[in-house]
Motif scaffolding. Structure first.
Motif, PDB file in Angstrom:
ATOM      1  N   THR A 185       0.850  -1.190   0.000  1.00  0.00           N
ATOM      2  CA  THR A 185       0.000   0.000   0.000  1.00  0.00           C
ATOM      3  C   THR A 185       0.886   1.240   0.000  1.00  0.00           C
ATOM      4  OG1 THR A 185      -0.122   0.164   2.433  1.00  0.00           O
ATOM      5  CG2 THR A 185      -1.776  -1.185   1.342  1.00  0.00           C
TER       6      THR A 185
ATOM      7  N   GLN B  43      -2.551   6.308  -2.734  1.00  0.00           N
ATOM      8  CA  GLN B  43      -3.590   6.004  -3.724  1.00  0.00           C
ATOM      9  C   GLN B  43      -3.305   4.745  -4.541  1.00  0.00           C
ATOM     10  OE1 GLN B  43      -6.465   7.084  -2.977  1.00  0.00           O
ATOM     11  NE2 GLN B  43      -6.996   8.294  -4.789  1.00  0.00           N
TER      12      GLN B  43
ATOM     13  N   PHE C 289      -5.438   8.629   0.119  1.00  0.00           N
ATOM     14  CA  PHE C 289      -5.767   7.200   0.161  1.00  0.00           C
ATOM     15  C   PHE C 289      -7.274   7.064   0.388  1.00  0.00           C
ATOM     16  CE2 PHE C 289      -5.574   2.793   1.915  1.00  0.00           C
ATOM     17  CZ  PHE C 289      -4.882   2.209   0.868  1.00  0.00           C
TER      18      PHE C 289
ATOM     19  N   LEU D  73      -8.640   4.849  -5.209  1.00  0.00           N
ATOM     20  CA  LEU D  73      -7.262   4.345  -5.293  1.00  0.00           C
ATOM     21  C   LEU D  73      -7.084   3.447  -6.513  1.00  0.00           C
ATOM     22  CD1 LEU D  73      -7.236   1.079  -4.335  1.00  0.00           C
ATOM     23  CD2 LEU D  73      -7.540   2.125  -2.098  1.00  0.00           C
TER      24      LEU D  73
ATOM     25  N   ASP E 190      -0.627   6.965   2.690  1.00  0.00           N
ATOM     26  CA  ASP E 190      -0.199   8.221   2.078  1.00  0.00           C
ATOM     27  C   ASP E 190       1.034   8.776   2.773  1.00  0.00           C
ATOM     28  OD1 ASP E 190      -0.263  10.420   0.349  1.00  0.00           O
ATOM     29  OD2 ASP E 190      -1.504  11.588   1.739  1.00  0.00           O
TER      30      ASP E 190
END
Length: 399
Positions: A47, A50, A96, A101, A251
């Motif tokens: 992760t 986005q 995010f 995303l 983020d």
């Protein structure tokens, strides 16, 4: 074993970027096990701003064939499960957002060479999904037989998340970390010396009255969780010690599956074999053997046979039986550890299939494990079966 000392453990919230990755990976595990209880899954998640990326190996009926072709609609379900996880956690930020995303799915078929070693066939029992060492631990510091420093670190963040989800503290954002330092005397926690909480927050909650409101909310969560007898005027609090924490989650920092293995287990109070849990089906002994080791250690302590118990298991890929079983009661035991090493494998068959059958692990039960620890949780139906203490009477009788 020392009886007087100061010890610290940390936890991270469901919105921490690594925990977001863990929860997405386990959402995929649950999705695939719901379609095929014998599915093979190794799903890693990245992760960042986005973006969510999946990678890994899978196999299962109604999921993907050997050529890598998805069953109808399943690829779409994978993306839906990932986005739903991010939405449940509460990310609807510019950096995010569950709905906007970008999503990449790079899952592919499991290696045939792994499959031939792991699968049950003919007279061959199902083998371990990998080599490795796994540890289980229990101690009498809390009702759930967990290290107190980690137990309270988890509970603080759970309470803050509950306040955020309920709307009681709408200024809290999903990303947070906690750290609890306790003083021990005669092996028992007697005082909280330092408590650290850093939480992502809405704009403006880093100064003036709004900052005071945030600090009061965090201190209330701490007071609701940690016994009053451990808190005093001498307890030092560090709440958002950097001052501001507006940008957080994926983020603010990239997240990866499996980077919070100490948070997931015992907070540093016990050894760790190094293997992560999330994203793996229960043929992977990194997960299932660590669960059964906790189950056995907890039952030893619950039976009054020790105040602290560490259990190590080891495996070789493709081999069913464990290579070793080691028990250490840290000088607190009432029976010889060698007797426990002989008796415990008689109560639970410690092959991958034996573990999965005894604990009922081939079910979609893993999303709930991926935040606030895999251990020290309440056994509820199929969930957290490794937290049961149903071996106590059998253990006493066998000894």
């Amino acid at each position: 074993m020392r009886s007087n000392y100061i010890f610290t453990s940390e936890s991270v919230s469901e919105g921490h970027p690594d925990k977001v990755a863990d929860q997405i990976s386990d959402a995929i595990v649950d999705l695939f096990l719901s379609k095929d209880p014998e599915a093979r899954i190794a799903c890693e998640t990245l992760t960042t701003t986005q973006l969510v990326v999946l990678a890994g190996e899978i196999r299962g009926k109604g999921i993907m064939d050997e050529a890598g072709n998805w069953a109808p609609g399943v690829k779409e379900e994978v993306e839906q499960a990932a986005r739903a996880t991010v939405k449940r956690i509460g990310y609807e930020q510019d950096g995010f957002h569950w709905e906007t995303l970008r999503f990449e799915n790079n899952l592919h078929p499991q290696s045939a060479h792994i499959a031939q070693g792991v699968d049950e066939s003919g007279n061959k029992d199902e083998g371990a999904g990998d080599q490795g060492i796994m540890f289980g631990f229990a101690c009498d510091e809390t009702p759930d037989l967990m290290p107190a420093t980690l137990y309270y670190s988890h509970k603080i963040l759970e309470k803050m998340a509950a306040d955020r989800h309920s709307g009681a503290a709408p200024f809290l954002e999903p990303d947070a970390k906690s750290q609890v330092t306790l003083k021990f005397e005669d092996g028992k926690p007697v005082a909280a010396t330092t408590i650290v909480v850093s939480t992502q927050h809405a704009r403006g909650y880093d100064e003036g009255d709004k900052e005071a409101e945030l600090h009061a909310c965090v201190k209330k969560a701490i007071a609701d969780v940690i016994p009053a007898a451990l808190l005093s005027d001498e307890t030092v609090y560090h709440i958002n010690p950097t001052g501001s924490f507006e940008i957080g989650g994926p983020d603010g920092d990239a997240g990866l599956t499996g980077r919070k293995i100490i948070v997931d287990t015992y907070g540093g109070a016990a050894p760790h074999g190094g293997g992560a849990f999330s994203g793996k089906d229960p043929t992977k002994v990194d997960r299932s053997a660590a669960y059964v080791a906790r189950y056995l250690a907890k039952n030893v302590v619950a039976a009054g046979l020790a105040k602290r118990c560490t259990i190590q298991l080891s495996y070789a890929i493709g081999v069913a039986e464990p290579l070793s079983v080691y028990v250490d009661t840290h000088g607190t035991g009432t029976v010889d550890e060698a007797k426990l090493e002989a008796v415990l494998p008689q109560l639970v068959r410690l092959t991958p299939k034996g573990i999965r059958t005894h604990l009922g692990l081939n079910k979609p039960i893993y999303s709930r494990t991926a935040a606030y620890g895999h251990f020290g949780r309440k056994a509820e139906g199929d969930l957290f079966s490794w937290e049961r203490t149903d071996l106590v009477e059998k253990l006493k009788a066998a000894l």
